[in-house]
Design a protein around this motif. Structure first.
Motif, PDB file in Angstrom:
ATOM      1  N   LEU A  79       0.903  -1.166   0.026  1.00  0.00           N
ATOM      2  CA  LEU A  79       0.123  -0.078   0.030  1.00  0.00           C
ATOM      3  C   LEU A  79       0.875   1.188  -0.224  1.00  0.00           C
ATOM      4  CD1 LEU A  79      -2.831  -0.995   2.372  1.00  0.00           C
ATOM      5  CD2 LEU A  79      -3.083  -0.908  -0.094  1.00  0.00           C
ATOM      6  N   GLY A  80       1.941   1.014   0.294  1.00  0.00           N
ATOM      7  CA  GLY A  80       3.000   2.573   0.288  1.00  0.00           C
ATOM      8  C   GLY A  80       4.184   2.314   0.832  1.00  0.00           C
ATOM      9  N   GLY A  90     -10.922   2.798   6.410  1.00  0.00           N
ATOM     10  CA  GLY A  90     -11.404   1.545   5.949  1.00  0.00           C
ATOM     11  C   GLY A  90     -10.536   0.601   5.538  1.00  0.00           C
ATOM     12  N   VAL A  91      -9.692   0.958   4.582  1.00  0.00           N
ATOM     13  CA  VAL A  91      -8.705  -0.010   4.138  1.00  0.00           C
ATOM     14  C   VAL A  91      -7.850  -0.781   5.367  1.00  0.00           C
ATOM     15  CG1 VAL A  91      -6.561  -0.414   2.817  1.00  0.00           C
ATOM     16  CG2 VAL A  91      -8.455   1.112   1.882  1.00  0.00           C
ATOM     17  N   ALA A  92      -7.575   0.111   6.217  1.00  0.00           N
ATOM     18  CA  ALA A  92      -6.595  -0.373   7.517  1.00  0.00           C
ATOM     19  C   ALA A  92      -7.495  -1.253   8.243  1.00  0.00           C
ATOM     20  CB  ALA A  92      -6.333   0.958   8.491  1.00  0.00           C
ATOM     21  N   VAL A  93      -8.895  -1.127   8.442  1.00  0.00           N
ATOM     22  CA  VAL A  93      -9.574  -1.975   9.319  1.00  0.00           C
ATOM     23  C   VAL A  93      -9.871  -3.267   8.367  1.00  0.00           C
ATOM     24  CG1 VAL A  93     -12.011  -2.465  10.320  1.00  0.00           C
ATOM     25  CG2 VAL A  93     -10.428  -0.276  10.534  1.00  0.00           C
ATOM     26  N   ALA A  94     -10.272  -3.161   7.047  1.00  0.00           N
ATOM     27  CA  ALA A  94     -10.347  -4.239   6.258  1.00  0.00           C
ATOM     28  C   ALA A  94      -9.190  -5.276   6.268  1.00  0.00           C
ATOM     29  CB  ALA A  94     -10.745  -3.842   4.923  1.00  0.00           C
ATOM     30  N   ALA A  95      -8.062  -4.627   6.174  1.00  0.00           N
ATOM     31  CA  ALA A  95      -6.784  -5.405   6.181  1.00  0.00           C
ATOM     32  C   ALA A  95      -6.715  -6.011   7.628  1.00  0.00           C
ATOM     33  CB  ALA A  95      -5.813  -4.525   5.880  1.00  0.00           C
ATOM     34  N   ALA A  96      -6.853  -5.407   8.782  1.00  0.00           N
ATOM     35  CA  ALA A  96      -6.544  -6.153  10.010  1.00  0.00           C
ATOM     36  C   ALA A  96      -7.515  -7.144  10.189  1.00  0.00           C
ATOM     37  CB  ALA A  96      -6.726  -5.126  11.082  1.00  0.00           C
ATOM     38  N   SER A  97      -8.817  -7.134   9.840  1.00  0.00           N
ATOM     39  CA  SER A  97      -9.962  -7.969   9.936  1.00  0.00           C
ATOM     40  C   SER A  97      -9.479  -9.266   9.056  1.00  0.00           C
ATOM     41  CB  SER A  97     -11.372  -7.483   9.432  1.00  0.00           C
ATOM     42  OG  SER A  97     -11.807  -6.442  10.052  1.00  0.00           O
TER      43      SER A  97
END
Length: 115
Positions: A79-80, A90-97
């Protein structure tokens, strides 16, 4: 175990949102002390647990945690910046989930087995 999975997920979200800035200054000291306290509390909670764990459960649990940590580093590099990208919530929570899902599965399995 489920609490540990949630805490690991929150750590991954913080890592993806803040990157390496999370480790500098007073913030870094708090993160390191928090990880030490969590590690000690895991050992105490595990010693008091009455759930019978199968022989290979510790290996499966360790692989789930290792997969989440390695996955977080891979996600941050994709991602970077390699030190952790500043991505959206949103991306951070989705990836962590997604990354802690195997550990949550281990916790659910222990919960079902304990009943």
């Amino acid at each position: 175990m489920a609490l540990w999975a949630v805490l690991l997920g929150m750590f991954i979200v913080a890592y993806l949102r803040l990157g390496l800035q999370m480790w500098t200054g007073i913030r870094g000291l708090l993160v390191v002390v928090g990880l030490i306290v969590l590690g000690l509390s895991l050992n105490l909670a595990r010693a008091r647990s009455r759930t019978t764990r199968p022989r290979h459960y510790n290996l499966i649990e360790g692989i789930a945690v290792l997969g989440a940590v390695v996955g977080a580093s891979l996600v941050s590099s994709v991602l970077g910046a390699p030190g952790g990208a500043q991505v959206s919530w949103g991306v951070a929570v989705a990836a962590a989930s997604f990354l802690v899902a195997p550990l949550l599965g281990c916790a659910a399995w222990l919960g079902v087995r304990a009943r």
